[in-house]
Design a protein around this motif. Structure first.
Motif, PDB file in Angstrom:
ATOM      1  N   MET A  35    -165.427   0.646  41.070  1.00 56.83           N
ATOM      2  CA  MET A  35    -165.672  -0.724  40.816  1.00 56.83           C
ATOM      3  C   MET A  35    -165.923  -1.505  42.150  1.00 56.83           C
ATOM      4  O   MET A  35    -166.706  -2.153  42.478  1.00 56.83           O
ATOM      5  N   GLY A  36    -165.213  -0.601  43.056  1.00 54.35           N
ATOM      6  CA  GLY A  36    -164.748  -1.343  44.216  1.00 54.35           C
ATOM      7  C   GLY A  36    -165.838  -0.865  44.946  1.00 54.35           C
ATOM      8  O   GLY A  36    -166.592  -1.707  46.240  1.00 54.35           O
ATOM      9  N   PHE A  37    -166.996   0.180  44.912  1.00 51.72           N
ATOM     10  CA  PHE A  37    -167.145   0.587  45.385  1.00 51.72           C
ATOM     11  C   PHE A  37    -169.487  -0.854  44.871  1.00 51.72           C
ATOM     12  O   PHE A  37    -170.123  -0.986  46.039  1.00 51.72           O
ATOM     13  N   VAL A  38    -169.727  -1.239  43.917  1.00 49.47           N
ATOM     14  CA  VAL A  38    -170.341  -1.750  43.349  1.00 49.47           C
ATOM     15  C   VAL A  38    -170.125  -3.441  44.467  1.00 49.47           C
ATOM     16  O   VAL A  38    -171.000  -3.650  44.738  1.00 49.47           O
ATOM     17  N   LEU A  39    -168.850  -3.925  44.309  1.00 50.99           N
ATOM     18  CA  LEU A  39    -168.648  -4.743  44.982  1.00 50.99           C
ATOM     19  C   LEU A  39    -168.669  -4.947  46.290  1.00 50.99           C
ATOM     20  O   LEU A  39    -168.155  -6.275  46.856  1.00 50.99           O
ATOM     21  N   ALA A  40    -168.414  -4.126  47.082  1.00 50.95           N
ATOM     22  CA  ALA A  40    -169.193  -4.158  48.155  1.00 50.95           C
ATOM     23  C   ALA A  40    -169.797  -4.203  48.903  1.00 50.95           C
ATOM     24  O   ALA A  40    -170.798  -4.365  48.263  1.00 50.95           O
ATOM     25  N   PRO A  41    -170.055  -4.972  49.918  1.00 49.99           N
ATOM     26  CA  PRO A  41    -170.983  -5.257  50.674  1.00 49.99           C
ATOM     27  C   PRO A  41    -171.768  -3.853  51.096  1.00 49.99           C
ATOM     28  O   PRO A  41    -171.617  -3.369  51.252  1.00 49.99           O
ATOM     29  N   SER A  42    -173.129  -4.655  50.864  1.00 47.27           N
ATOM     30  CA  SER A  42    -174.041  -3.589  51.377  1.00 47.27           C
ATOM     31  C   SER A  42    -173.900  -2.873  52.688  1.00 47.27           C
ATOM     32  O   SER A  42    -173.923  -1.393  52.804  1.00 47.27           O
ATOM     33  N   PHE A  43    -173.117  -3.048  53.445  1.00 48.03           N
ATOM     34  CA  PHE A  43    -173.380  -2.468  54.692  1.00 48.03           C
ATOM     35  C   PHE A  43    -171.612  -1.080  54.246  1.00 48.03           C
ATOM     36  O   PHE A  43    -172.230  -0.624  55.107  1.00 48.03           O
ATOM     37  N   ILE A  44    -170.867  -2.054  54.011  1.00 50.02           N
ATOM     38  CA  ILE A  44    -170.191  -1.018  53.196  1.00 50.02           C
ATOM     39  C   ILE A  44    -170.705   0.435  52.537  1.00 50.02           C
ATOM     40  O   ILE A  44    -170.185   1.504  52.763  1.00 50.02           O
ATOM     41  N   GLN A  45    -171.774   0.176  52.020  1.00 51.57           N
ATOM     42  CA  GLN A  45    -171.870   0.777  50.899  1.00 51.57           C
ATOM     43  C   GLN A  45    -173.007   1.935  51.576  1.00 51.57           C
ATOM     44  O   GLN A  45    -173.211   3.046  51.099  1.00 51.57           O
ATOM     45  N   ILE A  46    -173.739   1.652  52.018  1.00 46.85           N
ATOM     46  CA  ILE A  46    -174.481   2.425  53.272  1.00 46.85           C
ATOM     47  C   ILE A  46    -173.949   3.029  54.716  1.00 46.85           C
ATOM     48  O   ILE A  46    -174.259   4.396  54.426  1.00 46.85           O
ATOM     49  N   GLY A  47    -172.839   2.584  54.553  1.00 47.70           N
ATOM     50  CA  GLY A  47    -171.967   3.742  55.146  1.00 47.70           C
ATOM     51  C   GLY A  47    -171.450   4.660  55.227  1.00 47.70           C
ATOM     52  O   GLY A  47    -170.546   5.299  55.588  1.00 47.70           O
TER      53      GLY A  47
END
Length: 92
Positions: A35-47
């Protein structure tokens, strides 16, 4: 915030001695992590993905030291003599 809570929950779950509670808490942590990964901003997901790929590449490129040592020991056991005047030695 969910990512930090998820990592803390998974860490706590791994410390629990009772198996049923450990599985339940770790599973809850994994759900929170997703859930945290889905709701995180895209730069955090890509990082995060790039960081995991880097860790994966570091882990994969390491040779298996124990296998290399075992093969070298077997090779030393089978070679008895090196030179033109040596007879063939049975490996068994």
């Amino acid at each position: 915030m969910l990512l930090i809570l998820a990592l803390g929950t998974i860490w706590l779950g791994l410390k629990i001695a009772e198996e049923v509670y450990r599985i339940a808490v770790v599973f809850t942590g994994v759900i929170l992590l997703a859930m945290g990964f889905v709701l995180a901003p895209s730069f955090i997901q890509i990082g995060s993905v790039l960081l995991l790929l880097g860790v994966y590449q570091l882990y994969i490129s390491q040779p298996k030291f124990n296998m290399l040592v075992r093969n070298e020991v077997e090779a030393v056991k089978t070679v008895k003599c090196v030179g033109p005047n040596c007879s063939v030695v049975n490996a068994d």
